[in-house]
Write an enzyme that holds these catalytic residues in place. Structure first.
Site, PDB file in Angstrom:
ATOM      1  N   GLU A 151       0.824  -1.221   0.000  1.00 57.22           N
ATOM      2  CA  GLU A 151       0.000   0.000   0.000  1.00 57.22           C
ATOM      3  C   GLU A 151       0.856   1.269   0.000  1.00 57.22           C
ATOM      4  O   GLU A 151       0.865   2.038   0.963  1.00 57.22           O
ATOM      5  CB  GLU A 151      -0.940   0.014   1.203  1.00 57.22           C
ATOM      6  CG  GLU A 151      -2.017  -1.039   1.135  1.00 57.22           C
ATOM      7  CD  GLU A 151      -3.055  -0.913   2.254  1.00 57.22           C
ATOM      8  OE1 GLU A 151      -2.756  -0.262   3.267  1.00 57.22           O
ATOM      9  OE2 GLU A 151      -4.148  -1.480   2.102  1.00 57.22           O
ATOM     10  N   GLU A 308      -6.516  -7.601  -0.368  1.00 56.85           N
ATOM     11  CA  GLU A 308      -6.903  -7.573   1.047  1.00 56.85           C
ATOM     12  C   GLU A 308      -8.349  -7.124   1.167  1.00 56.85           C
ATOM     13  O   GLU A 308      -8.777  -6.205   0.483  1.00 56.85           O
ATOM     14  CB  GLU A 308      -6.093  -6.517   1.825  1.00 56.85           C
ATOM     15  CG  GLU A 308      -4.662  -6.835   2.092  1.00 56.85           C
ATOM     16  CD  GLU A 308      -4.023  -5.699   2.919  1.00 56.85           C
ATOM     17  OE1 GLU A 308      -4.725  -5.016   3.689  1.00 56.85           O
ATOM     18  OE2 GLU A 308      -2.818  -5.501   2.760  1.00 56.85           O
TER      19      GLU A 308
HETATM   20  C1  GAL Z   1      -4.130  -2.484   5.192  1.00 59.15           C
HETATM   21  C2  GAL Z   1      -2.698  -2.991   5.303  1.00 59.15           C
HETATM   22  C3  GAL Z   1      -2.604  -4.281   6.102  1.00 59.15           C
HETATM   23  C4  GAL Z   1      -3.415  -4.166   7.351  1.00 59.15           C
HETATM   24  C5  GAL Z   1      -4.841  -3.832   6.986  1.00 59.15           C
HETATM   25  C6  GAL Z   1      -5.759  -3.741   8.163  1.00 59.15           C
HETATM   26  O1  GAL Z   1      -4.152  -1.119   4.938  1.00 59.15           O
HETATM   27  O2  GAL Z   1      -2.154  -3.216   4.037  1.00 59.15           O
HETATM   28  O3  GAL Z   1      -1.245  -4.536   6.382  1.00 59.15           O
HETATM   29  O4  GAL Z   1      -2.875  -3.164   8.141  1.00 59.15           O
HETATM   30  O5  GAL Z   1      -4.870  -2.583   6.340  1.00 59.15           O
HETATM   31  O6  GAL Z   1      -7.074  -3.407   7.768  1.00 59.15           O
END
Ligand code: GAL
Length: 671
Positions: A151, A308
């Protein structure tokens, strides 16, 4: 040719952080991943401190074991470069690589992504660990993809330190070449801002009054490009070591993250991936998912990966809402419906320590005796049943113009109204299309529009000549164009287009405005004409007269009473609509229905209210996704010879039943 992800079917998995657990746990991880049908996990994202315990000294023993274990269990690795979280030893040696925030505070290490994107020491260290990983694992059979960084810009999109200032000046020099051009572009005769020496130029640090808009806009462009150059540098190292392994980095196209111009980033990735999280305050997150997925598919020009999302609550909102019954499944399959060829979560196993100990995971704290685990296993089976959907694409005849420069410029301070939010304005227009089941792509203003019947520009405050000409010629050649208020107002340097509003689109829209009348929060004005009784506008109005266009609706009250609020102009072979206010949702919905039928655009399927429909087109079949968000379900007509993929059953009587809160995916053979 870009390297491709060579995995069968729809990839399934999540971030896997076994370094947080003793090795005894890993065997259980493998067993449970197999039980859930996991096919790929992202590893090593935050492993820098363990992989490189001291500068130039590496310890790959743990990663060797993890990759070996994954391979033995038939699970592919999306192997990360760990550069989002430099170790403490790095910052002790290079305190100058810590970022400085807008208020001039130098931040400390102790979390993640706390580095200056322009720091030469950071770049050297990041490329050193990247090279070490590439050299060691380029030929490893488990490695299916590189997960570059994590990110980009999530926590450090902007750094205001002196090193960043120097890099900003370098970026400006290559953009403008000479100072006279910069002074002209920034309009620095205003408020005595003229620069005589490049070294006088600083990042837009806090200053007494409103800073120069073009300065701020160029700063946003620079910050995006600076991070992109870090991505490209890492990707080049990986690509040189392993030309056949694709590289990705996880985007965040939604949740109000607007630091990066992803149109500029997308061509540099082999595989596009995105992270998407629901906001607890959004009562209709399903629309956010669809918009995000359509935007990703558009950036990718085809399928992409969901890198994710969450199985349940996150940990970073004021109140972190768990998902309701069936929501995990609906969410994941809604991403697939919009072109995701992989579904992954943050993260595999819920952490017991650390900043994200209260974030949900595929394997919750409670273990396998939990609703989330049951849902995760079921989703694995669903994704296996959808394997053939992979590589199929969208079918949109409607394009929505989306541009990060326009977004940045619209939200700069000192606009006629500080209430304008790009994402809200786009979502206003996207929502009725979503409700109607109309397929939508997102496009840049200068995109090839020849495959679309209808192009919508809900908010395009800034547009360059090429973009404006492209949209104009789309209408001239027979397309239907609709433009939202305050569009075309400024050029790429944020200079107002003179002669009347809405600047670049006056001719195609056949209107001319001479004064803006933004509305106060809570204020509304009545609309009348070809709209339903009680229609209102909020947020914006402007004094417009027609110059060829036909008036569709006027204001009923206030200083603009009787003046046009919505217009329609026959232009060339096509039509151009102007919406000079923010109509209430029902009015905007009805208007967009009308504009859409004028353009001859049909929904992918007519469904009962609350049943989302999306279509992916394969080489010999269409895949119709039906998702019930109403809690009532309903019947939807499908074509002859259809099969329900999630159950494997043929459809008997020309229609399928979408259960309440459920999902149905139908393969419809193409005649
Ligand atoms: C994202 C990040 C992850 C984790 C996740 C939690 O922004 O890439 O590592 O922190 O959020 O929601």
């Amino acid at each position: 040719m870009k390297p491709e992800l060579k995995l069968p079917g729809i990839a399934y998995g999540g971030d896997y952080n076994p370094e947080q657990w003793p090795e005894e746990v890993w065997a259980e991880d493998m067993r449970l991943m197999r039980e859930a049908g996991v096919t790929m996990v992202s590893v090593g994202i935050f492993s820098w401190a363990l992989l490189e315990p001291a500068e130039g000294e590496y310890d790959f023993s743990r990663m060797d074991k993890i990759l070996g274990l994954l391979h033995d269990n038939g699970i592919a690795a999306d192997l990360a470069t760990p550069t989002a979280a430099p170790p403490a030893w790095f910052f002790r040696r290079h305190p100058e690589a810590l970022p400085v925030d807008r208020d001039g505070r130098r931040l400390s290490y102790g979390s993640r992504q706390t580095f200056c994107p322009s720091s030469p020491a950071y770049r050297r260290a990041a490329l050193r660990i990247t090279r070490a990983i590439a050299d060691r694992y380029a030929g490893h059979p488990a490695v299916a993809m590189w997960h570059v960084h994590n990110e980009y810009g999530c926590h450090n999109a902007e750094c205001y330190c002196d090193t960043s200032a120097e890099a900003f000046r370098g970026w400006l020099r290559s953009r403008y070449e000479d100072l006279a051009a910069l002074n002209e572009a920034w309009g620095t005769t205003f408020w005595s801002q003229w620069y005589y020496d490049w070294d006088e130029i600083l990042p837009p640090r806090p200053t007494g009054a409103v800073p120069n808009p073009t300065h701020q806009l160029d700063w946003r462009r620079f910050c995006s490009d600076e991070l992109l150059s870090l991505y490209v540098a890492e990707r080049d190292v990986l690509g040189a070591a392993a030309p056949s392994i694709p590289a990705t980095t996880n985007f965040m196209v939604m949740y109000n993250f607007d630091a990066l111009d992803y149109w500029r980033w997308a061509p540099h990735l082999d595989v596009l991936s995105n992270d998407h999280y629901l906001r607890s305050t959004d009562p209709e997150s399903e629309i956010d998912i669809a918009l995000s997925g359509d935007l990703m598919r558009s950036l990718a020009g085809g399928p992409w990966l969901l890198m994710e999302h969450s199985t349940g609550a996150v940990n970073w909102q004021p109140v972190n809402r768990a998902k309701g019954p069936g929501e995990l499944r609906r969410n994941a399959l809604a991403h697939v419906a919009r072109g995701a060829d992989g579904i992954a979560y943050f993260q595999w196993r819920a952490a017991k320590a650390g900043a994200e100990q209260w974030h949900s995971a595929m394997l919750p704290h409670a273990g396998t005796d939990s609703r989330i685990w049951q849902d995760v296993v079921r989703l694995g089976a669903d994704l296996r049943a959808l394997a053939e959907v992979r590589d199929s694409a969208g079918t949109a005849e409607v394009a929505v113009v989306w541009d990060w420069n326009a977004r940045w410029a619209l939200e700069l301070p000192s606009q006629p109204s500080g209430e304008l939010r790009f994402l809200d304005l786009v979502r206003d227009w996207y929502e009725p299309l979503w409700r109607a089941g109309v397929a939508v792509d997102f496009v840049r203003p200068d995109a090839d529009l020849s495959s679309y019947r209808l192009v919508l520009a809900p908010s395009l405050y800034l547009v360059d000549e090429a973009g404006a000409a492209n949209l104009t010629s789309f209408a001239r050649r027979g397309g239907v164009l609709a433009v939202g208020f305050h569009s075309g107002a400024v050029d790429e340097n944020c200079h107002v287009r003179l002669g009347g509003y809405p600047g670049a689109f006056r001719e195609v829209l056949g209107v001319r405005g001479d004064e803006l009348f933004p509305l106060l929060p809570g204020e509304s004005v009545g609309l009348t004409g070809e709209v339903t009784p009680g229609a209102t506008g909020t947020l914006w109005s402007e004094r417009v007269r027609t110059e060829g266009a036909r008036v569709v609706a006027t204001y009923t009250e206030g200083p603009l009473s009787g003046r046009p609020a919505i217009t329609r102009n026959a232009y060339g072979e096509g039509v151009a609509w102007y919406v000079a206010t923010r109509p209430d949702p029902a009015t905007l919905g009805a208007l967009l229905d009308r504009i859409r039928s004028e353009a001859g655009v049909e929904p992918v399927r007519t469904t009962p209210e609350g049943v989302e429909a999306a279509l992916r087109r394969g080489s010999d079949a269409d895949y119709l996704f039906l998702i019930d968000h109403s809690g009532r379900g309903g019947e939807v007509a499908v074509s002859d010879g259809a099969t329900e993929l999630l159950t494997g059953k043929p459809v008997g009587d020309g229609s399928v039943t979408v259960p309440a809160g459920g999902v149905v995916v139908v393969r419809e053979p193409r005649q």
